[in-house]
Design an enzyme around this catalytic site. Structure first.
Site, PDB file in Angstrom:
ATOM      1  N   ASP A  87       0.841  -1.200   0.000  1.00  0.00           N
ATOM      2  CA  ASP A  87       0.000   0.000   0.000  1.00  0.00           C
ATOM      3  C   ASP A  87       0.880   1.256   0.000  1.00  0.00           C
ATOM      4  O   ASP A  87       2.068   1.212   0.321  1.00  0.00           O
ATOM      5  CB  ASP A  87      -0.893  -0.016   1.234  1.00  0.00           C
ATOM      6  CG  ASP A  87      -2.158   0.809   1.069  1.00  0.00           C
ATOM      7  OD1 ASP A  87      -2.298   1.489   0.034  1.00  0.00           O
ATOM      8  OD2 ASP A  87      -3.019   0.765   1.975  1.00  0.00           O
ATOM      9  N   GLU A  91       2.745   6.865  -2.784  1.00  0.00           N
ATOM     10  CA  GLU A  91       2.437   7.981  -3.683  1.00  0.00           C
ATOM     11  C   GLU A  91       2.959   9.318  -3.164  1.00  0.00           C
ATOM     12  O   GLU A  91       3.396  10.158  -3.955  1.00  0.00           O
ATOM     13  CB  GLU A  91       0.919   8.114  -3.886  1.00  0.00           C
ATOM     14  CG  GLU A  91       0.230   6.877  -4.422  1.00  0.00           C
ATOM     15  CD  GLU A  91      -0.320   6.001  -3.315  1.00  0.00           C
ATOM     16  OE1 GLU A  91      -0.955   4.989  -3.643  1.00  0.00           O
ATOM     17  OE2 GLU A  91      -0.110   6.329  -2.122  1.00  0.00           O
ATOM     18  N   ASP A 127      -8.938   3.645  -3.014  1.00  0.00           N
ATOM     19  CA  ASP A 127     -10.016   3.949  -2.072  1.00  0.00           C
ATOM     20  C   ASP A 127     -11.241   4.513  -2.790  1.00  0.00           C
ATOM     21  O   ASP A 127     -11.263   5.678  -3.201  1.00  0.00           O
ATOM     22  CB  ASP A 127      -9.532   4.961  -1.035  1.00  0.00           C
ATOM     23  CG  ASP A 127      -8.388   4.402  -0.197  1.00  0.00           C
ATOM     24  OD1 ASP A 127      -8.128   3.188  -0.286  1.00  0.00           O
ATOM     25  OD2 ASP A 127      -7.762   5.181   0.540  1.00  0.00           O
TER      26      ASP A 127
END
Length: 767
Positions: A436, A439, A504
């Site tokens: 995860d 970014e 998400d």
């Protein structure tokens, strides 16, 4: 980034210079490239060559159907890394040629050519099929140049560039009716014409113009693609500054891109995969249902067991169980240590849930950050494993984890330590990693261990390094065919490290549609495998949305139940409704259907990897490029080459979808419809428009099959859908090994039936 105010005026505070002439054309000695010296004003006398800027345009034949274009203002500027890892499987050695005629100077690279106009004062570089059958795009007047911001008032100011930004740009022409697609996992309109797109990884959810996966590749409906060869921030104006052009701009002195000729979109993606790589082989168990703890929910071993036992009691096999963030201690993310209060003996815990048959594999959540509350932080900081500021301090932030640092993957010792952490997880019983984040990578006031790195380029490239390191650690432990990630951030080339998921999303039908568009766009960038948070991540899905999302999610290549602050086991969504249309029965039916589809899916997965194609979600235009409608379809998709699916976004089950030319058979009912035309249907929760393309040999597991790993050649059903002689289906086993080919002979006889074992049957569904 826009540089002009309409067609005529520059934007205030910006100065632009355009290549106006092609003053000289120089052939490279090996005959594979042309170098064009392009003054920014027309040169009609020797005096015009003074006090004049030039742009150099280098055009090179790379391999058959691929030509690179590089525009440079000042060659003395350093081209700092990181750079994309191109040709990971080797570079083809194809012929190139240069010819001169009254039409100009032509560089040919197999099927693709670039022709430079013979008139020095006509700036025109045309890219076209070598056989003359198709003009693809061109660089015309005022299409190549550079810009300063702010606009200098005197050339003398530019002797000191510290107070100026410098941009390179090119503009390729858009033809009438041409559409543009791809550029990563983009959640807005499928056709990008009219959009401004910035390629800059961001944690922005699925409901904005930001993207977790920015990929500098786009595909045109006109038979070509463009790969922009930089991990730097790239800004595109796709018919949005000049409506007839795609403008690409980047800060710096160089801009390089590759033009890839198909002519079909599948041909383009195959060649793009030669440039940037194709997905690794992925294990068959990963296609089964993944169940997550969800994000901020309260869970321990007892909770996990209750989920898995509840799923088993409801006849819903779970292949992979995923422990999200709070397997770690709060504020310690991510030091790779199980929270001892919740999980005092993780190795025994993971062994128990596997040996009891509740689950086959285990995945845990990770990220490349380290919270300062963890005792590991001090060690990592002292050893130089964390990114530093220019003054030597560790770079830290309180966004996400208090005082967290960022692993510096340009430091080989940090990589070795990080891989060591992975190995200890594998020793504990972890089989897969959810990588995860990755970014929010800083670009200002930072100094990487590798001091040659340009921090701005590292922003997008970091995701590639992060996933590569974890993926290769999994390969080293479990083998090349068993490594699988669940990755969120990506850049060009990250398709080599499957798989990716859509980030998400909200628990709404609109977010379902956004996610689907994201998957379609990413698939057109060579990503073969993709998933989505079934039910939506944010919020608590009402039962009808959960069930509609289950149908979509189980038809993706990979399928995971995951949420934010609420569980995604079906009985918590609708108070354990046991009716045929309840969440539990709906999930059980779609999970079983995917298991039955595995002989088809796993065979198609091998073909998708080989071709650099998406397995599912596959955009309709890849299979039907000659149908203009296919380039606008963003609410349906292909699963491999032969199955068409249209998700449903309404509670009442109404759906409108398009069938291209040919006969299509409803998978559930056997009803036959003919395209091209639009159709409307209404469905309960256990079906949706799932149509089989004519001339399909579809191999299925038997109806009792519930697991994704079994013998794909034994006790199977072979269905023939409007087949003609020569129709084929390739057989693989559950390890991905080729077992041969079934072929339709005269009168629907099957050649190769000896490849099938057990109680296998052949059905002529329609003929």
């Amino acid at each position: 980034m826009k540089f002009r105010d309409g067609m005529w005026l520059p934007i205030e505070g910006m100065r632009t210079e355009y290549a106006e002439d092609i003053y000289t054309i120089t052939r490279r000695p090996d005959g594979r490239a042309l170098s064009l010296l392009c003054p920014t004003k027309h040169v009609r006398s020797r005096g015009h060559t003074l006090n004049l800027a030039t742009v150099t345009l280098d055009i090179e034949a790379i391999f058959d159907g691929v030509i690179s274009v590089e525009a440079t203002h000042w060659f003395g500027a350093a081209d700092a890394g990181p750079h994309f890892d191109l040709f990971p499987a080797g570079k083809p050695l194809d012929g190139a040629s240069i010819s001169v005629s009254d039409k100009g100077t032509t560089l040919s690279s197999g099927s693709l050519s670039a022709t430079v106009h013979p008139d020095q004062h006509t700036f025109d570089v045309c890219f076209h099929a070598t056989d003359g059958s198709m003009q693809l795009t061109s660089l015309l007047n005022r299409s190549v140049g550079f810009a300063y911001s702010p606009a200098p008032s005197s050339p003398m100011q530019l002797t000191d560039m510290r107070n100026f930004k410098h941009y390179m740009f090119t503009q390729t022409t858009l033809s009438v009716g041409e559409t543009v697609h791809g550029l990563g996992e983009r959640f807005g309109a499928f056709n990008k014409v009219g959009q401004s797109v910035t390629l800059w990884n961001a944690d922005g959810g699925t409901s904005s113009d930001q993207a977790y996966k920015n990929v500098s590749f786009w595909l045109s409906s006109r038979g070509y693609g463009v790969f922009i060869d930089t991990p730097d921030k790239v800004e595109l104006e796709i018919g949005s500054e000049r409506s007839c052009r795609v403008q690409t701009s980047v800060e710096g002195q160089h801009l390089k891109w590759y033009l890839i000729y198909g002519p079909s979109p599948k041909d383009i993606l195959y060649k793009y995969a030669i440039l940037t790589g194709r997905a690794g082989k992925i294990p068959s168990w990963s296609f089964g249902l993944w169940l997550s703890t969800s994000f901020t929910t309260d869970y321990d071993e007892e909770t996990v067991n209750s989920f898995l036992e509840g799923m088993k009691a409801r006849d819903i096999p779970v292949e992979v169980f995923h422990y999200d963030c709070f397997w770690l201690k709060a504020f310690h993310w991510c030091d790779f240590v199980f929270d001892a209060e919740r999980f005092p003996d993780p190795e025994s815990m993971l062994s128990r849930i596997k040996t009891t048959g509740l689950v086959k594999k285990v995945c845990v959540w990770t990220n490349p950050y380290l919270g300062q509350a963890s005792p590991v932080f001090k060690m990592a900081a002292e050893k130089g494993y964390l990114l530093r500021r220019k003054n030597g301090d560790v770079w830290q932030t309180d966004l996400w984890q208090a005082g967290m640092g960022l692993i510096d993957f340009t430091n080989p010792e940090a990589v070795e330590w990080f891989v060591g952490c992975m190995k200890r997880l594998f020793d504990t019983g972890v089989d897969s990693i959810k990588t995860d984040f990755g970014e929010r990578i800083p670009t200002e006031d930072v100094q990487w261990h590798d001091k040659s790195i340009n921090p701005r380029k590292m922003h997008n490239y970091y995701a590639f390094l992060y996933n590569k390191i974890v993926y290769e650690a999994l390969q080293n432990r479990y083998g090349n065919g068993e490594a699988v990630l669940f990755a969120r951030a990506s850049s060009a080339g990250s398709q080599r490290f499957p798989l990716q998921w859509g980030g998400d999303c909200e628990s709404t039908p609109e977010a379902m549609a956004e996610s689907l568009r994201g998957g379609l766009s990413l698939g057109l960038c060579g990503f073969s495998f993709w998933s989505v948070d079934i039910g939506g991540f944010e919020g608590c899905p009402p039962p009808w949305i959960y069930k509609r999302w289950v149908a979509l999610g189980l038809l993706c290549s990979h399928s995971r139940l995951h949420g934010s602050n609420s569980y995604r086991v079906p009985w918590t969504v609708d108070n354990d409704d046991q009716s045929e249309q309840g969440c539990t029965k709906t999930l059980a039916k779609w999970t079983a259907l995917k298991a039955r589809l595995m002989p088809y899916l796993y065979s198609q997965a091998a073909a998708a990897i080989a071709g650099g194609l998406p397995l599912s979600i596959r955009a309709m235009c890849l299979e039907f490029p000659e149908d203009p409608t296919s380039w606008f379809l963003d609410r349906q998709f292909m699963i491999g080459s032969s199955l068409l699916a249209a998700p449903i976004f309404e509670e009442g089950g109404r759906v409108e979808f398009y069938l291209p030319e040919g006969r299509w058979t409803n998978f559930f009912t056997g009803e036959v419809k003919s395209g091209p035309r639009w159709f409307k249907e209404t469905h309960d929760f256990d079906t949706l428009p799932l149509y089989v393309r004519e001339n399909t040999v579809l191999v299925l597991g038997k109806e009792c099959q519930k697991r994704t790993v079994y013998d794909y050649t034994s006790d199977v059903q072979v269905r023939l859908y409007h087949t003609s002689k020569g129709a084929k289906a390739h057989l693989v086993d559950s390890d991905g090994n080729s077992r041969g080919t079934l072929e339709v002979g005269a009168e629907n006889a099957i050649i190769g039936r000896n490849l099938l074992n057990g109680d296998s049957e052949v059905f002529v569904i329609s003929g």
